[in-house]
Design an enzyme around this catalytic site. Structure first.
Site, PDB file in Angstrom:
ATOM      1  N   ASN A  63       0.943  -1.311  -0.349  1.00 12.70           N
ATOM      2  CA  ASN A  63      -0.149  -0.191  -0.132  1.00 12.70           C
ATOM      3  C   ASN A  63       0.788   1.026  -0.059  1.00 12.70           C
ATOM      4  O   ASN A  63       0.408   2.411  -0.829  1.00 12.70           O
ATOM      5  CB  ASN A  63      -1.016  -0.260   0.887  1.00 12.70           C
ATOM      6  CG  ASN A  63      -0.130   0.425   2.504  1.00 12.70           C
ATOM      7  OD1 ASN A  63       0.542  -0.710   3.413  1.00 12.70           O
ATOM      8  ND2 ASN A  63      -1.212   0.462   3.396  1.00 12.70           N
TER       9      ASN A  63
ATOM     10  N   GLU B  22       3.321  -5.967  11.655  1.00 11.74           N
ATOM     11  CA  GLU B  22       2.426  -4.338  11.959  1.00 11.74           C
ATOM     12  C   GLU B  22       1.452  -4.886  11.536  1.00 11.74           C
ATOM     13  O   GLU B  22       2.009  -5.412   9.801  1.00 11.74           O
ATOM     14  CB  GLU B  22       3.202  -2.897  11.101  1.00 11.74           C
ATOM     15  CG  GLU B  22       4.771  -3.023  12.043  1.00 11.74           C
ATOM     16  CD  GLU B  22       4.094  -2.200  13.737  1.00 11.74           C
ATOM     17  OE1 GLU B  22       2.629  -1.890  13.525  1.00 11.74           O
ATOM     18  OE2 GLU B  22       5.104  -1.498  14.245  1.00 11.74           O
TER      19      GLU B  22
ATOM     20  N   CYS C 158      -3.047   1.431   6.355  1.00 13.18           N
ATOM     21  CA  CYS C 158      -3.581   0.944   7.399  1.00 13.18           C
ATOM     22  C   CYS C 158      -4.091   2.320   8.101  1.00 13.18           C
ATOM     23  O   CYS C 158      -4.857   1.558   9.499  1.00 13.18           O
ATOM     24  CB  CYS C 158      -1.936   0.245   7.735  1.00 13.18           C
ATOM     25  SG  CYS C 158      -0.942   1.048   7.938  1.00 13.18           S
TER      26      CYS C 158
ATOM     27  N   GLU D  23       7.439   0.007  16.171  1.00  9.85           N
ATOM     28  CA  GLU D  23       7.986   0.629  14.942  1.00  9.85           C
ATOM     29  C   GLU D  23       8.203   2.277  15.619  1.00  9.85           C
ATOM     30  O   GLU D  23       8.102   2.829  15.666  1.00  9.85           O
ATOM     31  CB  GLU D  23       7.836   0.154  13.757  1.00  9.85           C
ATOM     32  CG  GLU D  23       7.997  -0.899  12.919  1.00  9.85           C
ATOM     33  CD  GLU D  23       7.658  -1.278  11.103  1.00  9.85           C
ATOM     34  OE1 GLU D  23       6.640  -0.935  11.448  1.00  9.85           O
ATOM     35  OE2 GLU D  23       8.145  -1.974  11.133  1.00  9.85           O
TER      36      GLU D  23
HETATM   37  P1  NAD Z   1      -0.152  -9.235   2.926  1.00  5.10           P
HETATM   38  O1  NAD Z   1       0.119  -9.829   4.615  1.00  5.10           O
HETATM   39  O2  NAD Z   1      -0.675 -10.093   1.763  1.00  5.10           O
HETATM   40  O3  NAD Z   1       1.252  -9.244   2.654  1.00  5.10           O
HETATM   41  C1  NAD Z   1       2.904  -8.734   2.885  1.00  5.10           C
HETATM   42  C2  NAD Z   1       3.589  -8.903   2.614  1.00  5.10           C
HETATM   43  O4  NAD Z   1       3.629  -9.937   3.331  1.00  5.10           O
HETATM   44  C3  NAD Z   1       3.993  -8.960   1.065  1.00  5.10           C
HETATM   45  O5  NAD Z   1       5.618  -8.963   0.922  1.00  5.10           O
HETATM   46  C4  NAD Z   1       3.776 -10.347   0.936  1.00  5.10           C
HETATM   47  O6  NAD Z   1       3.955 -11.026   0.455  1.00  5.10           O
HETATM   48  C5  NAD Z   1       4.314 -11.247   2.570  1.00  5.10           C
HETATM   49  N1  NAD Z   1       3.696 -13.113   2.639  1.00  5.10           N
HETATM   50  C6  NAD Z   1       2.517 -13.498   1.943  1.00  5.10           C
HETATM   51  N2  NAD Z   1       2.520 -14.493   2.957  1.00  5.10           N
HETATM   52  C7  NAD Z   1       3.559 -14.862   3.157  1.00  5.10           C
HETATM   53  C8  NAD Z   1       4.249 -15.509   4.144  1.00  5.10           C
HETATM   54  N3  NAD Z   1       3.612 -16.460   3.841  1.00  5.10           N
HETATM   55  N4  NAD Z   1       5.219 -15.479   5.247  1.00  5.10           N
HETATM   56  C9  NAD Z   1       6.119 -14.524   4.915  1.00  5.10           C
HETATM   57  N5  NAD Z   1       5.893 -12.906   3.778  1.00  5.10           N
HETATM   58  C10 NAD Z   1       4.526 -13.863   3.161  1.00  5.10           C
HETATM   59  O7  NAD Z   1      -0.727  -7.851   2.707  1.00  5.10           O
HETATM   60  P2  NAD Z   1      -0.694  -6.564   1.890  1.00  5.10           P
HETATM   61  O8  NAD Z   1      -2.010  -7.286   1.222  1.00  5.10           O
HETATM   62  O9  NAD Z   1       0.564  -6.912   0.776  1.00  5.10           O
HETATM   63  O10 NAD Z   1      -1.035  -5.332   2.441  1.00  5.10           O
HETATM   64  C11 NAD Z   1      -2.514  -5.453   3.247  1.00  5.10           C
HETATM   65  C12 NAD Z   1      -2.062  -5.367   4.494  1.00  5.10           C
HETATM   66  O11 NAD Z   1      -0.686  -4.894   4.939  1.00  5.10           O
HETATM   67  C13 NAD Z   1      -3.817  -4.596   5.168  1.00  5.10           C
HETATM   68  O12 NAD Z   1      -4.199  -6.050   5.856  1.00  5.10           O
HETATM   69  C14 NAD Z   1      -2.950  -3.242   6.017  1.00  5.10           C
HETATM   70  O13 NAD Z   1      -3.847  -3.148   6.892  1.00  5.10           O
HETATM   71  C15 NAD Z   1      -1.988  -4.122   5.943  1.00  5.10           C
HETATM   72  N6  NAD Z   1      -0.740  -2.712   6.549  1.00  5.10           N
HETATM   73  C16 NAD Z   1      -0.544  -2.652   7.845  1.00  5.10           C
HETATM   74  C17 NAD Z   1      -0.129  -1.332   8.535  1.00  5.10           C
HETATM   75  C18 NAD Z   1       0.671  -1.555   9.901  1.00  5.10           C
HETATM   76  O14 NAD Z   1       1.587  -0.289   9.455  1.00  5.10           O
HETATM   77  N7  NAD Z   1      -0.030  -1.575  11.240  1.00  5.10           N
HETATM   78  C19 NAD Z   1       0.811  -0.874   7.467  1.00  5.10           C
HETATM   79  C20 NAD Z   1       0.298  -1.091   6.292  1.00  5.10           C
HETATM   80  C21 NAD Z   1      -0.164  -2.080   5.125  1.00  5.10           C
END
Ligand code: NAD
Length: 480
Positions: free
Chosen positions: A150, A248, A282, A461
């Site tokens: 995002n 996060e 997020c 963080e």
């Molecule tokens: P996602 O969890 O699908 O993917 C995040 C990352 O994890 C990607 O690089 C992905 O390739 C990797 N990943 C996926 N499966 C994995 C596994 N089994 N093992 C290790 N890594 C793996 O999330 P997304 O769709 O890319 O992003 C959206 C999500 O991120 C939303 O839920 C949003 O709330 C969250 N987000 C949270 C914050 C925060 O600071 N809390 C900030 C931004 C986004």
């Protein structure tokens, strides 16, 4: 067709398998480049390079390390326009948002941690005549960094900068959906004099590259930002290995508006906090709670303002660009189907915008949706959608506001609008969230702790908190 590369041991290299994944520009729906489809062998090569680089990097003078991070920030600043266009091509966000927010913040992440590390100090505890303790804080070793789509470069650099500043070397994986700017960062790091192997970037799918990083027996810590479901999976692997973890994760943030709020300010900022970056931040407030005396007026004005938002080609002057991917658009649409089933009212949006330019005919666009009439236990008020959809619920008094705001499994951030000083403090203290904004939204100070509670996060963080995460404390007692 452009092919991106992994960045391992200071070199830009192809994936060992020779396989690539297509990258789609969400504004056009067309493939524009390919990114390595890496596997565990690439992660192993990256680990080896990082392990080799660790002793020299960890023992380098802090001021020298800081200078290199500063040079990376300069490199980002020099390539600002190129990076902004890359971010928009990859993610679909308005170009002006990439130019004003994403890229400058990535630059300031490196600049901030290049300075913060020079101010990071160790504790000492005096025991008088018996002696004293001092605490050494040393880097962990090779760490794993995994980031989402995002805010691609912004969140990637939010991990890379503190991990490196505190003397670790890293194997890092950006989202496979938006890897373009991380690829450009590898070029920038080469140019900035970062020693080979200090940062290694392996591109590919989460289930392959991400899991290989998490499962690697010698990678000491995992810093992850992404969904709660993936965070849970990572914790289930890294927990029994006793790795340090910073997670996060998702949110379902409340935006609580009391009747005494500065109405215009609350209304205008709520449009931003609902729909900025297509609602894919997020920290977006996806549940708006409004006190009853102003509820009807707020809904009417909010819907009117939402209708005025311009959605379209992110290269043009628009308020909102494209949704990041087809799967995310389908997810948004599937939640919109729930409005009817759950008995809610859709006031505006939830459909493809008319009059998209020729270039964007196949792109993934959605007009922002405003929904009312749903109770707190509905799925639309419980589950994270991560799109341009908000619900508005009425409440009566502080107690109900808090009950509704805290009624989800998440607890990342909350926004609070009131001019009543005591109420602001009282409600802020009782909101179950890691980050609270009063009469504002998304004001960031990089020194403050950043993260969530409940299913939104483990650890923090930002500032000194993250430098503590990326270092291991060791207490030494000296007898006098
Ligand atoms: P996602 O969890 O699908 O993917 C995040 C990352 O994890 C990607 O690089 C992905 O390739 C990797 N990943 C996926 N499966 C994995 C596994 N089994 N093992 C290790 N890594 C793996 O999330 P997304 O769709 O890319 O992003 C959206 C999500 O991120 C939303 O839920 C949003 O709330 C969250 N987000 C949270 C914050 C925060 O600071 N809390 C900030 C931004 C986004």
């Amino acid at each position: 067709m452009q092919h991106f590369s992994n960045y391992i041991g200071g070199e830009l290299v192809p994936p060992l398998s020779g396989n690539y994944l297509d990258l789609i520009n969400p504004a056009t729906g067309k493939v524009y480049a390919q990114v390595p489809d890496s596997h565990s062998e690439d992660v192993e090569a990256a680990y080896e390079a990082a392990a080799k680089a660790f002793p020299a990097w960890a023992s380098m003078k802090v001021a020298e390390r800081a200078d290199i991070l500063h040079a990376i920030a300069d490199g980002i600043a020099r390539r600002h326009e190129e990076l902004a266009l890359a971010e928009t091509t990859d993610n679909g966000k308005p170009l002006k948002l990439s130019q004003r927010v994403d890229i400058p913040r990535a630059e300031s992440n490196f600049r901030f941690f290049s300075r913060a590390i020079t101010q990071f100090s160790n504790e000492s505890h005096d025991m008088g005549e018996m002696g004293f303790n001092y605490t050494l804080r040393r880097p962990l070793g090779v760490v794993g960094l995994i980031s989402p789509w995002n805010l691609p470069l912004y969140l990637f650099s939010w991990k890379v900068a503190p991990a490196l500043a505190s003397g670790n070397t890293a194997v890092a994986k950006p989202s496979e959906v938006t890897p373009y700017t991380a690829y450009l960062l590898s070029e920038i790091c080469k140019g900035a004099g970062l020693p080979d192997g200090v940062l290694n970037i392996v591109h590919g799918k989460g289930a392959e590259v991400g899991e290989a990083i998490v499962q690697h027996p010698k990678i000491k810590a995992i810093s992850f930002t992404g969904s709660t479901a993936v965070g849970k999976r990572i914790a289930s692997i890294a927990g029994p290995m006793f790795k340090k973890m910073s997670l996060e994760m998702g949110g379902k943030n409340a935006n609580v508006i009391f009747a005494d709020a500065d109405y215009e300010n609350a209304l205008n900022t709520s449009i931003q906090s609902s729909f900025a970056n297509q609602g894919q931040i997020c920290l977006c407030g996806s549940r708006i709670l409004v006190e009853k005396p102003i509820y009807e007026r707020f809904v009417e004005d909010f819907v009117e303002k939402t209708k005025q938002l311009k959605v379209g080609d992110p290269l043009e002057k628009v308020n909102m660009g494209a949704i990041v991917s087809k799967p995310q658009l389908d997810k948004d649409l599937s939640y919109l189907q729930l409005v009817k089933t759950e008995g809610g009212t859709l006031h505006t949006g939830g459909h493809r915008p008319e009059n998209l330019s020729e270039r964007c005919q196949e792109g993934y666009f959605l007009r922002p949706a405003v929904i009312t009439g749903l109770g707190p236990s509905c799925r639309l008020n419980q589950e994270e959608v991560f799109g341009p959809l908000v619900t508005i619920q009425p409440f009566e008094g502080e107690e109900e506001a808090l009950a509704l705001a805290n009624a989800t499994p998440y607890g990342l951030s909350a926004t609070l609008w009131t001019q009543h000083l005591q109420r602001a403090h009282r409600v802020a203290a009782s909101l179950e969230a890691g980050i609270i904004w009063v009469n504002s939204w998304l004001v960031r100070d990089l020194r403050t702790p950043f993260g969530g509670v409940k299913q939104s996060g483990v650890g923090r963080e930002g500032g000194l908190e993250v430098l503590r995460f990326f270092t291991e404390p060791k207490n030494v007692f000296i007898k006098l």
